[in-house]
Design a protein around this motif. Structure first.
Motif, PDB file in Angstrom:
ATOM      1  N   ASP A 197      32.435  34.119  37.867  1.00 45.40           N
ATOM      2  CA  ASP A 197      32.139  32.893  38.057  1.00 45.40           C
ATOM      3  C   ASP A 197      33.369  32.894  38.196  1.00 45.40           C
ATOM      4  OD1 ASP A 197      29.499  32.457  38.403  1.00 45.40           O
ATOM      5  OD2 ASP A 197      28.953  33.629  36.414  1.00 45.40           O
ATOM      6  N   GLY A 198      34.595  33.435  38.233  1.00 43.17           N
ATOM      7  CA  GLY A 198      35.335  32.789  38.131  1.00 43.17           C
ATOM      8  C   GLY A 198      36.545  33.621  36.887  1.00 43.17           C
ATOM      9  N   TYR A 199      36.105  34.024  36.069  1.00 40.74           N
ATOM     10  CA  TYR A 199      37.154  34.432  35.264  1.00 40.74           C
ATOM     11  C   TYR A 199      36.626  35.972  35.312  1.00 40.74           C
ATOM     12  CZ  TYR A 199      35.372  30.640  32.773  1.00 40.74           C
ATOM     13  OH  TYR A 199      35.180  28.621  32.457  1.00 40.74           O
ATOM     14  N   TYR A 200      37.300  36.925  34.539  1.00 42.78           N
ATOM     15  CA  TYR A 200      38.514  37.961  35.005  1.00 42.78           C
ATOM     16  C   TYR A 200      38.133  38.470  33.614  1.00 42.78           C
ATOM     17  CZ  TYR A 200      39.569  36.063  39.017  1.00 42.78           C
ATOM     18  OH  TYR A 200      39.507  34.920  40.407  1.00 42.78           O
ATOM     19  N   GLY A 201      37.655  40.206  34.106  1.00 44.10           N
ATOM     20  CA  GLY A 201      37.799  41.064  32.442  1.00 44.10           C
ATOM     21  C   GLY A 201      38.769  41.936  33.165  1.00 44.10           C
ATOM     22  N   ILE A 202      39.552  41.938  31.700  1.00 42.36           N
ATOM     23  CA  ILE A 202      40.861  43.177  32.362  1.00 42.36           C
ATOM     24  C   ILE A 202      41.322  44.529  31.170  1.00 42.36           C
ATOM     25  CG2 ILE A 202      43.082  43.250  32.785  1.00 42.36           C
ATOM     26  CD1 ILE A 202      41.859  41.498  34.773  1.00 42.36           C
ATOM     27  N   ALA A 221      48.222  32.875  30.154  1.00 46.92           N
ATOM     28  CA  ALA A 221      47.744  33.775  28.702  1.00 46.92           C
ATOM     29  C   ALA A 221      46.202  33.700  28.655  1.00 46.92           C
ATOM     30  CB  ALA A 221      47.979  32.958  27.855  1.00 46.92           C
ATOM     31  N   TYR A 222      45.589  34.771  27.989  1.00 46.08           N
ATOM     32  CA  TYR A 222      44.312  35.495  28.685  1.00 46.08           C
ATOM     33  C   TYR A 222      43.793  34.675  27.335  1.00 46.08           C
ATOM     34  CZ  TYR A 222      45.572  38.101  24.044  1.00 46.08           C
ATOM     35  OH  TYR A 222      46.728  38.451  23.483  1.00 46.08           O
ATOM     36  N   LEU A 223      42.059  34.566  27.668  1.00 44.99           N
ATOM     37  CA  LEU A 223      41.403  33.873  26.712  1.00 44.99           C
ATOM     38  C   LEU A 223      40.500  34.368  25.364  1.00 44.99           C
ATOM     39  CD1 LEU A 223      38.784  31.509  29.262  1.00 44.99           C
ATOM     40  CD2 LEU A 223      41.010  31.108  28.154  1.00 44.99           C
ATOM     41  N   ILE A 271      33.390  28.510  26.525  1.00 48.01           N
ATOM     42  CA  ILE A 271      34.540  28.105  27.634  1.00 48.01           C
ATOM     43  C   ILE A 271      34.622  26.542  28.246  1.00 48.01           C
ATOM     44  CG2 ILE A 271      34.781  30.674  28.762  1.00 48.01           C
ATOM     45  CD1 ILE A 271      32.429  29.725  30.661  1.00 48.01           C
ATOM     46  N   ASN A 272      35.173  25.604  28.764  1.00 42.96           N
ATOM     47  CA  ASN A 272      35.114  24.686  29.355  1.00 42.96           C
ATOM     48  C   ASN A 272      34.603  24.486  30.293  1.00 42.96           C
ATOM     49  OD1 ASN A 272      36.128  23.333  26.937  1.00 42.96           O
ATOM     50  ND2 ASN A 272      38.062  23.228  27.301  1.00 42.96           N
ATOM     51  N   ILE A 303      40.031  44.992  25.972  1.00 48.91           N
ATOM     52  CA  ILE A 303      39.425  44.099  27.190  1.00 48.91           C
ATOM     53  C   ILE A 303      40.290  42.921  27.114  1.00 48.91           C
ATOM     54  CG2 ILE A 303      37.450  43.237  28.094  1.00 48.91           C
ATOM     55  CD1 ILE A 303      36.360  44.980  26.781  1.00 48.91           C
ATOM     56  N   LEU A 304      40.432  42.114  28.116  1.00 46.90           N
ATOM     57  CA  LEU A 304      41.464  40.845  27.911  1.00 46.90           C
ATOM     58  C   LEU A 304      40.604  39.829  29.091  1.00 46.90           C
ATOM     59  CD1 LEU A 304      44.534  42.530  28.810  1.00 46.90           C
ATOM     60  CD2 LEU A 304      44.241  41.450  26.563  1.00 46.90           C
ATOM     61  N   ILE A 305      40.201  39.435  28.748  1.00 45.70           N
ATOM     62  CA  ILE A 305      39.439  38.288  29.317  1.00 45.70           C
ATOM     63  C   ILE A 305      40.048  36.918  29.554  1.00 45.70           C
ATOM     64  CG2 ILE A 305      37.652  36.417  29.272  1.00 45.70           C
ATOM     65  CD1 ILE A 305      36.620  39.839  28.920  1.00 45.70           C
ATOM     66  N   TYR A 306      40.197  35.817  30.785  1.00 46.48           N
ATOM     67  CA  TYR A 306      41.180  35.639  31.046  1.00 46.48           C
ATOM     68  C   TYR A 306      40.540  34.657  32.497  1.00 46.48           C
ATOM     69  CZ  TYR A 306      45.376  38.147  30.653  1.00 46.48           C
ATOM     70  OH  TYR A 306      46.683  39.203  30.146  1.00 46.48           O
ATOM     71  N   LYS A 307      41.034  33.270  32.412  1.00 46.02           N
ATOM     72  CA  LYS A 307      40.703  32.200  33.516  1.00 46.02           C
ATOM     73  C   LYS A 307      41.251  32.461  34.711  1.00 46.02           C
ATOM     74  CE  LYS A 307      38.379  28.920  35.321  1.00 46.02           C
ATOM     75  NZ  LYS A 307      37.581  29.040  35.813  1.00 46.02           N
TER      76      LYS A 307
END
Length: 309
Positions: free
Chosen positions: A250-255, A270-272, A307-308, A261-265
């Motif tokens: 859904d447009g979010y990324y788990g690295i 910067a990561y969330l 999240i927004n 585990i880095l969560i990004y939009k």
């Protein structure tokens, strides 16, 4: 002799009439016999492939040249590059298209056969469709020069991508009415990987490593066991991490790295959230739930991120 002359003439006339009728009757019988030569309407019978329409009327036959004579089985070479391709296809042989075209394997030769005309249109080395019908009835083909292209096979033949690529593949995608949808093609040319559309327009920058996946923003590549991520201009992102795996949701990324585990939009921002990696080789999932991003490891929720929307 004069009395016999009219009789002789009558015999000649009768022969002129009945000999052609006899020949026509024989030919009709022979023609009718063709339809009865394959009583069970088997595909392969008596050294031929038999093609019937939906009403079981014989359209035409193909005379086999070798013992290995059948509808072509597709090949998939995407595993060689770890591409995230569609793996749920169930078609074992490439089906006949519109009662008009069939891919026939006869020995080592694959022919695109026009059933109506009884004529081979072209020969190929490999055909790929991921064991499912592809959108617009296209096939990914390898020609006799070992170059790949794409052909649409319907009532008419239409070239989609020219035979100029060293590899063409599709990533896994949505299925609509038993057709795998196509938005882009992954291609290899001159040792560089990139994306093209169905008009052969280049859509991305060219990179040296295989593209195994993509979305509308990023290209995901793999070399050895390490994931590399690029934007559509070909710039590498997050190159300060050793990335083991990734998740798109859904447009979010788990690295996923060895340690975090880095969560990004957005991968260039910067990561969330940074989540310490609890244990390696676990199944990490990322799900959007209203105004939360839920992170799971082996089915257990380990993090809820606000999240927004």
């Amino acid at each position: 002799m004069e009395n016999k002359k009219p009789v002789f003439i009558t015999i000649i006339i009768l022969l002129i009439i009945f000999v052609p009728l006899t020949i026509i009757g024989f030919l009709t019988k022979t023609s009718h016999k063709v339809f009865k030569d394959n009583p069970n309407h088997e595909l392969y019978y008596d050294g031929k492939l038999w093609f019937y329409d939906e009403s079981n009327n014989l359209i035409n036959t193909y005379v086999c040249k070798t013992e290995k004579c059948e509808l072509t089985k597709p090949t998939i070479n995407d595993d060689e590059y770890d591409i995230n391709y569609y793996k749920n296809g169930t078609l074992e042989n490439i089906p006949v298209s519109n009662n008009t075209y069939a891919f026939i394997t006869d020995g080592v030769i694959i022919s695109l056969y026009n059933i109506s005309l009884g004529k081979s249109m072209q020969t190929y080395k490999e055909v790929k469709n991921y064991n499912i019908n592809l959108q617009n009835n296209v096939y990914i083909l390898k020609n006799n020069d070992d170059l790949w292209g794409v052909l649409s096979v319907s009532e008419n033949l239409r070239a989609v991508l020219p035979f100029e690529y060293d590899f063409i593949g599709l990533k896994t995608n949505n299925v609509n009415e038993n057709n795998l949808l196509i938005d882009k093609y992954i291609v290899l040319q001159d040792n560089h990987w990139f994306l093209v559309d169905s008009m052969n327009n280049v859509l991305s920058g060219k990179i040296e490593n295989p593209i195994i996946d993509y979305d509308e923003k990023y290209l995901f590549s793999k070399i050895a066991d390490e994931i590399k991520i690029y934007d559509y201009e070909g710039n590498e992102l997050l190159d300060n991490y050793i990335i083991n795996d990734y998740i798109i949701s859904d447009g979010y990324y788990g690295i996923i790295t060895d340690n975090y585990i880095l969560i990004y939009k957005e991968l260039n921002n910067a990561y969330l959230k940074l989540i310490p990696q609890i244990t390696k080789d676990k199944l990490v999932e990322l799900e959007k739930d209203n105004n939360k991003l839920v992170v799971k490891v082996d089915g257990n929720i380990i993090e809820n991120i606000e999240i927004n929307n």
